[in-house]
Write an enzyme that holds these catalytic residues in place. Sequence first.
Site, PDB file in Angstrom:
ATOM      1  N   GLN A  51      49.528  56.319  11.545  1.00 44.15           N
ATOM      2  CA  GLN A  51      48.791  57.236  10.666  1.00 44.15           C
ATOM      3  C   GLN A  51      49.507  57.377   9.333  1.00 44.15           C
ATOM      4  O   GLN A  51      48.891  57.357   8.269  1.00 44.15           O
ATOM      5  CB  GLN A  51      48.642  58.602  11.339  1.00 44.15           C
ATOM      6  CG  GLN A  51      47.739  58.553  12.556  1.00 44.15           C
ATOM      7  CD  GLN A  51      47.627  59.888  13.252  1.00 44.15           C
ATOM      8  OE1 GLN A  51      48.283  60.855  12.883  1.00 44.15           O
ATOM      9  NE2 GLN A  51      46.779  59.942  14.280  1.00 44.15           N
ATOM     10  N   ASP A  56      49.441  56.775  23.207  1.00 40.01           N
ATOM     11  CA  ASP A  56      48.373  57.679  23.649  1.00 40.01           C
ATOM     12  C   ASP A  56      48.133  57.611  25.162  1.00 40.01           C
ATOM     13  O   ASP A  56      47.307  58.366  25.683  1.00 40.01           O
ATOM     14  CB  ASP A  56      47.069  57.342  22.920  1.00 40.01           C
ATOM     15  CG  ASP A  56      47.152  57.694  21.438  1.00 40.01           C
ATOM     16  OD1 ASP A  56      47.945  58.592  21.075  1.00 40.01           O
ATOM     17  OD2 ASP A  56      46.426  57.074  20.638  1.00 40.01           O
ATOM     18  N   LYS A  65      51.560  65.676  19.592  1.00 36.47           N
ATOM     19  CA  LYS A  65      50.186  65.157  19.685  1.00 36.47           C
ATOM     20  C   LYS A  65      49.219  66.348  19.790  1.00 36.47           C
ATOM     21  O   LYS A  65      49.568  67.465  19.430  1.00 36.47           O
ATOM     22  CB  LYS A  65      50.081  64.210  20.889  1.00 36.47           C
ATOM     23  CG  LYS A  65      50.911  62.934  20.710  1.00 36.47           C
ATOM     24  CD  LYS A  65      50.340  62.084  19.580  1.00 36.47           C
ATOM     25  CE  LYS A  65      51.160  60.847  19.327  1.00 36.47           C
ATOM     26  NZ  LYS A  65      50.707  60.122  18.135  1.00 36.47           N
TER      27      LYS A  65
END
Length: 437
Positions: A172, A318, A345
């Site tokens: 990101q 993830d 997260k």
Amino acid sequence: MSGRLDWISRKAGAIKGALRVPGDKSVSHRSLMLAALAEGTSHVRGFLEGEDTRATAAVLSRLGVRIQVPADGERVIHGVGLHGLKGTQAPLDCGNAGTGMRLLAGLLAGQAFDSTLVGDQSLSRRPMRRVTDPLTLMGARIDTQDGLPPLHVRGGQSLQGIRYTLPVASAQVKSAVLLAGLYAQGETEIIEPHPTRDYTERMLAAFGWPIDFEPGRAKLSGGHRLLATDVDVPADFSSAAFFLVAASVVPGSELHLHAVGLNPRRTGLLEALRLMGADIRVENPRESGAEPVGDLVVRYAPLRGVALPEALVPDMIDEFPALFVAAAVAEGQTVIRGAAELRVKESDRLATMAAGLRTLGIRIDETPDGATIHGGSLGGGTVDSHGDHRIAMSFAIAGLLADASVTITDCSNVATSFPGFVELANGCGFGIGVAGG
Ligand code: S3P
């Protein structure tokens, strides 16, 4: 976000069937952003109809981009060109999506107008300095609330390219800097401590922007054009992960998952499960768009605990909630280290998984950057997902093996990444119902 929703997951039979999980979230977000800044009309197929990606689409519409929805999973985006976005006073709501907010921060840093990015309760607790620091070095002006959202991005700044070594491996942050780099003078170069997913790089190249990249490094310069391109979004490996784990741990299972994205920066869980003894095969490996995809065939196999190689962590960032459940029912200990990023997260995933698994009778020693999970047998109980989609879906797997039902609270955010999860899961053998329903 919809209202509060609790699930009950119960033991059912084997996990069987053939299915395709929804489109990749990372690719869907990026396809919207690059197509919006491109010249011409782009068609996106396999688009994830999740709340996160819809929030990004809504933000871009607010900024003057016409986006049509000819059918579910499709978008037609009428690009406005690099300098064609129009400012708005209204706050731009990214919902639950860290990807949306962080990438948009980079993209908006180069505009002529001011913008404000806001998010839901969970996103409002997530660290933003990791993006505002490098963007500020480029000349951007972004105000935060002590490093947290909302982000007030001042327009009209002239950006300079930078050479930036990321302090933490984050696709990101890398992507935010690259998007700002489109508007910067000179070269922008990113060096990563460990290679992360390279969708932004691959897609920029597909949209015609000159970019030089290899695992762990990316370099581009400002002043080019993006040209409309059609995008085929592969099925999301992170959504497939819940099915890979479920079919691996429930005796008698055999499941086929079609056209799953197999970008090597995403498939660490495949390697981790194989190290644990899982039986997962890749069939028909092929390219779709700029991405490797394949069909996955997974069969039940008894799992044993492992010391997870730290190098795998960024490639399965993830997938840890699902891995925790696999480890909980494996024979022996699974040791996870080097995974402190899990604490920032959608929830603190180390703490949330440890608390939930303990409730279900599993011994687990949490450390600042990981956990040691002692495999055992799962009991029933009530676990709190803390509104974290991946935690909710992972505990639904736990319910398949627990000797009494598992109630999972606060599951409505599953719609952010995996709309239709319950129907798809129950269709292949899960037993998920709505609590109190
Ligand atoms: C994403 C990068 C990862 C991942 C997230 C999606 C992306 O975040 O956890 O779900 O699309 O770039 P980080 O960059 O924070 O590691």
